[in-house]
Motif scaffolding. Structure first.
Motif, PDB file in Angstrom:
ATOM      1  N   LEU A  27       0.846  -1.205   0.000  1.00 34.18           N
ATOM      2  CA  LEU A  27       0.000   0.000   0.000  1.00 34.18           C
ATOM      3  C   LEU A  27       0.877   1.250   0.000  1.00 34.18           C
ATOM      4  CD1 LEU A  27      -2.186  -2.080   0.864  1.00 34.18           C
ATOM      5  CD2 LEU A  27      -3.162  -0.285   2.293  1.00 34.18           C
ATOM      6  N   TRP A  40      -2.197  -0.043  -4.463  1.00 27.07           N
ATOM      7  CA  TRP A  40      -1.737  -1.302  -3.866  1.00 27.07           C
ATOM      8  C   TRP A  40      -1.462  -2.313  -4.971  1.00 27.07           C
ATOM      9  CZ3 TRP A  40      -6.616   0.743  -3.520  1.00 27.07           C
ATOM     10  CH2 TRP A  40      -7.636   0.054  -4.169  1.00 27.07           C
ATOM     11  N   SER A 102      -5.165  -6.096   4.357  1.00 27.52           N
ATOM     12  CA  SER A 102      -3.738  -5.822   4.122  1.00 27.52           C
ATOM     13  C   SER A 102      -3.121  -5.225   5.387  1.00 27.52           C
ATOM     14  CB  SER A 102      -3.605  -4.811   3.005  1.00 27.52           C
ATOM     15  OG  SER A 102      -4.119  -3.558   3.451  1.00 27.52           O
TER      16      SER A 102
END
Ligand SMILES: *[C@@H]1O[C@H](CO)[C@@H](O)[C@H](O)[C@H]1NC(C)=O
Ligand SMILES: *[C@@H]1O[C@H](CO)[C@@H](O)[C@H](O)[C@H]1NC(C)=O
Ligand SMILES: *[C@@H]1O[C@H](CO)[C@@H](O)[C@H](O)[C@H]1NC(C)=O
Ligand SMILES: *[C@@H]1O[C@H](CO)[C@@H](O)[C@H](O)[C@H]1NC(C)=O
Length: 239
Positions: A27, A40, A102
């Motif tokens: 990210l 990302w 994430s």
């Protein structure tokens, strides 16, 4: 033989069989003048057609958006939101299967956004030079009308003769500034830095140059010039 479709097929099979989808990785955010875009990479083995849930959490609440791309433009509809710390995560979604979230990316818009360079306009005025500073506009969505007022910051004005060394700088809060007590008929150059305490991510202006007025004529010459000007004006009027 092209193995690519086969690989894709096996991947989708894997996802549907195992019900596991890798979390998005890497990210990053690019933020310029309060325009914030999150990027990302899909986790390795992510099947095509995967969509992403983007989460933004601040002190108050968690919000969610859906994206079918690997980037997302963040919308912050209040000025206050620009001062908050945002926790960003992305989750992949494919055929009703969700990946883990994430890793978190922490983002503080007002500290992290890059402010691009101001533009200068200069005009000689006798033994001085007027400078107008125009600063870049913040992205409309940020609700910030004036970046400098938002930061309460100052301008640092560097100046020098064209081939001279940089003189003692001036600091001002005003977007108009007059460099006074200069030599007449000399070219000076100016560069403006934005000094915002909480955001060091600012670009200075280009060096811009201008002449002070032409050398002041002596009295006799002045009258003569004035006469010429008068004549010129009359001539112009007749056109
Ligand atoms: C994440 O970023 C690293 C460094 O840029 C890169 O080597 C890696 O391939 C990226 N991961 C994915 C899944 O794209
Ligand atoms: C992504 O979504 C938009 C609308 O939300 C749609 O117009 C576009 O076709 C979609 N792109 C892909 C690759 O599915
Ligand atoms: C989606 O998942 C269902 C089972 O949950 C499976 O039967 C189907 O084949 C999957 N579709 C794709 C395109 O993977
Ligand atoms: C600076 O801005 C003022 C007001 O808009 C204008 O009158 C003046 O001509 C400008 N000066 C320069 C050097 O651009």
């Amino acid at each position: 033989m092209n193995l690519f479709p086969l690989v894709l097929y096996l991947l989708s099979l894997l996802v549907s069989v195992l019900g596991s989808l890798p979390a998005p990785v890497n990210l990053t955010i690019t933020s310029v003048n309060f325009f914030h875009v999150l990027h990302w990479d899909p986790g390795p083995g992510t099947p095509p057609g995967t969509v992403y849930h983007v989460f933004r959490k601040n002190e108050i609440k968690k919000r969610e958006w859906l994206s079918n791309e690997t980037s997302f433009t963040l919308r912050s509809k209040t000025v206050d939101a620009q001062r908050e710390l945002h926790e960003l995560t992305v989750q992949a979604s494919y055929n009703k299967t969700l990946s883990p979230e994430s890793n978190k990316l922490l983002f503080s818009p007002y500290e992290d956004t890059k402010i691009t360079s101001p533009k200068l306009s200069l005009a000689g005025c006798g033994n001085c030079i007027h400078i107008n500073i125009s600063i870049p506009k913040a992205n409309k969505r940020s609700q910030i009308n004036d970046i400098q007022k938002f930061y309460g910051g100052k301008f640092k004005i560097l100046w020098k003769k064209r081939n001279g060394t940089v003189e003692e700088p001036y600091n001002t809060e005003n977007k108009s500034f007059t460099l006074a007590n200069l030599k007449r008929g000399v070219e000076y150059c100016v560069q403006v830095h934005m000094n915002f305490v909480v955001n060091k991510n600012t670009e200075p202006s280009a060096w811009e140059c201008a002449f002070t007025s032409i050398v002041e004529p002596r009295r006799g010459e002045f009258t003569f010039r004035a006469d010429i000007n008068a004549v010129m004006t009359v001539v112009w009027c007749f056109y």
